[in-house]
Motif scaffolding. Structure first.
Motif, PDB file in Angstrom:
ATOM      1  N   MET A  87       0.843  -1.199   0.000  1.00  0.00           N
ATOM      2  CA  MET A  87       0.000   0.000   0.000  1.00  0.00           C
ATOM      3  C   MET A  87       0.877   1.248   0.000  1.00  0.00           C
ATOM      4  SD  MET A  87      -2.985  -1.091   2.665  1.00  0.00           S
ATOM      5  CE  MET A  87      -4.046   0.289   2.397  1.00  0.00           C
ATOM      6  N   ARG A  88       0.393   2.288  -0.636  1.00  0.00           N
ATOM      7  CA  ARG A  88       1.134   3.531  -0.761  1.00  0.00           C
ATOM      8  C   ARG A  88       1.373   4.176   0.600  1.00  0.00           C
ATOM      9  NH1 ARG A  88      -1.808   8.467  -3.516  1.00  0.00           N
ATOM     10  NH2 ARG A  88      -3.150   7.790  -1.850  1.00  0.00           N
ATOM     11  N   ASP A  89       0.441   4.101   1.502  1.00  0.00           N
ATOM     12  CA  ASP A  89       0.535   4.782   2.791  1.00  0.00           C
ATOM     13  C   ASP A  89       1.093   3.899   3.911  1.00  0.00           C
ATOM     14  OD1 ASP A  89      -0.548   7.025   1.634  1.00  0.00           O
ATOM     15  OD2 ASP A  89      -2.605   6.452   2.129  1.00  0.00           O
ATOM     16  N   PHE A  90       1.626   2.743   3.581  1.00  0.00           N
ATOM     17  CA  PHE A  90       2.135   1.842   4.611  1.00  0.00           C
ATOM     18  C   PHE A  90       3.281   2.477   5.386  1.00  0.00           C
ATOM     19  CE2 PHE A  90       5.138  -1.458   5.979  1.00  0.00           C
ATOM     20  CZ  PHE A  90       4.339  -2.093   6.901  1.00  0.00           C
ATOM     21  N   GLY A  91       4.202   3.122   4.710  1.00  0.00           N
ATOM     22  CA  GLY A  91       5.341   3.752   5.374  1.00  0.00           C
ATOM     23  C   GLY A  91       4.909   4.843   6.344  1.00  0.00           C
ATOM     24  N   ILE A  92       3.919   5.636   5.942  1.00  0.00           N
ATOM     25  CA  ILE A  92       3.418   6.711   6.809  1.00  0.00           C
ATOM     26  C   ILE A  92       2.750   6.103   8.050  1.00  0.00           C
ATOM     27  CG2 ILE A  92       1.766   8.612   6.948  1.00  0.00           C
ATOM     28  CD1 ILE A  92       2.233   8.969   3.886  1.00  0.00           C
ATOM     29  N   ALA A  93       1.972   5.063   7.857  1.00  0.00           N
ATOM     30  CA  ALA A  93       1.295   4.415   8.993  1.00  0.00           C
ATOM     31  C   ALA A  93       2.311   3.813   9.955  1.00  0.00           C
ATOM     32  CB  ALA A  93       0.338   3.341   8.487  1.00  0.00           C
ATOM     33  N   LEU A  94       3.351   3.193   9.417  1.00  0.00           N
ATOM     34  CA  LEU A  94       4.378   2.603  10.266  1.00  0.00           C
ATOM     35  C   LEU A  94       5.122   3.685  11.049  1.00  0.00           C
ATOM     36  CD1 LEU A  94       5.685  -0.093  10.993  1.00  0.00           C
ATOM     37  CD2 LEU A  94       7.327   0.308   9.158  1.00  0.00           C
ATOM     38  N   LYS A  95       5.385   4.806  10.419  1.00  0.00           N
ATOM     39  CA  LYS A  95       6.041   5.919  11.099  1.00  0.00           C
ATOM     40  C   LYS A  95       5.147   6.472  12.206  1.00  0.00           C
ATOM     41  CE  LYS A  95       8.101  10.439  10.275  1.00  0.00           C
ATOM     42  NZ  LYS A  95       7.417  11.074  11.354  1.00  0.00           N
ATOM     43  N   ASN A  96       3.860   6.593  11.953  1.00  0.00           N
ATOM     44  CA  ASN A  96       2.934   7.084  12.968  1.00  0.00           C
ATOM     45  C   ASN A  96       2.880   6.145  14.182  1.00  0.00           C
ATOM     46  OD1 ASN A  96       2.305   9.300  11.471  1.00  0.00           O
ATOM     47  ND2 ASN A  96       0.426   8.438  10.625  1.00  0.00           N
ATOM     48  N   ILE A  97       2.922   4.851  13.917  1.00  0.00           N
ATOM     49  CA  ILE A  97       2.915   3.891  15.021  1.00  0.00           C
ATOM     50  C   ILE A  97       4.166   4.066  15.861  1.00  0.00           C
ATOM     51  CG2 ILE A  97       3.092   1.426  15.580  1.00  0.00           C
ATOM     52  CD1 ILE A  97       1.265   0.920  13.150  1.00  0.00           C
TER      53      ILE A  97
END
Length: 124
Positions: A87-97
């Motif tokens: 997914m395109r937003d996977f990196g952003i979600a992982l960073k937020n976590i």
């Protein structure tokens, strides 16, 4: 001093033979039932809160359908994980976590003023 097991003697009909020795079944359970009752509490807790939820992990490897349930849903293996990682937003979600997790940690630099109050550094 250890307790000895209860032994029951059974007489045989012929006087020449030695009597058979038979141990009473479950004598150990009757003797120590309180210990087994106390052991049951953590075992039940472990089964209910640690072991039973593991069955739900199967959902991660299925195309889960709420109406079919866990046993009726189609098995897809690692396809769900491939989909999420691509997914395109996977990196952003992982960073937020990671950022959220870091907000709750006490870092060594945050604890330094606290420690200095208890263990003052020697002047050099």
């Amino acid at each position: 001093m250890a307790k000895q097991m209860q032994i029951e003697t059974v007489q045989t009909k012929s006087p020449g033979k030695q009597p058979k020795i038979r141990r009473k079944r479950f004598a150990w359970l009757r003797r120590d039932w309180q210990l087994y009752a106390m052991m049951a509490i953590p075992i039940i807790w472990y089964l209910v809160f640690c072991y039973k939820p593991m069955a739900g992990l199967v959902i991660a490897f299925q195309k889960y359908n709420i109406f079919k349930g866990i046993k009726g849903s189609q098995w897809v293996g690692l396809e769900n994980f491939k989909f999420v990682f691509q997914m395109r937003d996977f990196g952003i979600a992982l960073k937020n976590i990671n950022d959220t997790e870091d907000a709750y940690k006490i870092h060594a630099t945050d604890a330094a003023p606290i420690c200095n109050g208890f263990y003052p550094m020697a002047d050099k």
